[in-house]
Write a protein that holds these residues in place. Structure first.
Motif: not given
Length: 170
Positions: A80, A87, A90-91, A107, A110
């Motif tokens: 990000c 990533r 978030f994944d 991701f 996000h």
């Protein structure tokens, strides 16, 4: 034969060769053919070697530049831009309930709904155009940080989705 030799000698060796720096050999000179061989061999061995080195340097430079661009592209796709989190963070916390079967992984969600790069750019433009006297406290803080080229106002290694999921980052 003389026409061919003259064409070779003056056509090939006159392009940034040694024969530009020294006087040309005359046909009457006893060492004309030795000089002819020297001029041609100098061109082929020295000038071609120098040109190969130049081309090698150019190719290496472009190769390094391409690697830098590939690394930057990979970084943009894997991290990000705002919070600098990978990533995979978030994944891993993405659940079916979180993305409601839309196929959007953590991701992508996000960066498209939480840390939208374009929104930050718009905010920076908004702050640059806004008079300091009319700014709120948060806007003044951010405007000062932008003027100092600081990123302290960015939520580095922070995200609301991680807080909601109870993820603690060191």
């Amino acid at each position: 034969l003389n026409c061919f030799l003259s064409t070779i000698q003056f056509g090939v060796t006159r392009s940034a060769g040694i024969s530009e720096a020294i006087a040309p050999a005359k046909k009457e000179d006893p060492d004309y053919y030795a000089r002819f061989v020297f001029d041609i061999s100098f061109f082929f061995f020295v000038m071609m070697l120098i040109r190969r080195v130049e081309i090698g340097v150019i190719v290496d430079t472009f190769s390094e530049r391409r690697q830098e661009m590939d690394k930057a592209r990979e970084s943009r796709q894997e991290r990000c831009f705002i919070c600098n989190l990978h990533r995979s963070v978030f994944d891993q916390i993405a659940t079916d309930a979180e993305h409601h079967g839309s196929g959007v992984r953590g991701f992508e969600r996000h960066i498209s709904s939480e840390h939208i790069m374009e929104a930050y750019i718009n905010y920076i433009i908004y702050l640059k155009d806004r008079d300091f006297q009319h700014c709120t406290g948060v806007e003044k803080f951010c405007k000062k940080q932008i003027a100092e080229a600081s990123t302290k106002w960015f939520p580095v290694y922070k995200a609301k989705s991680l807080q909601r999921a109870g993820v603690k980052l060191a």
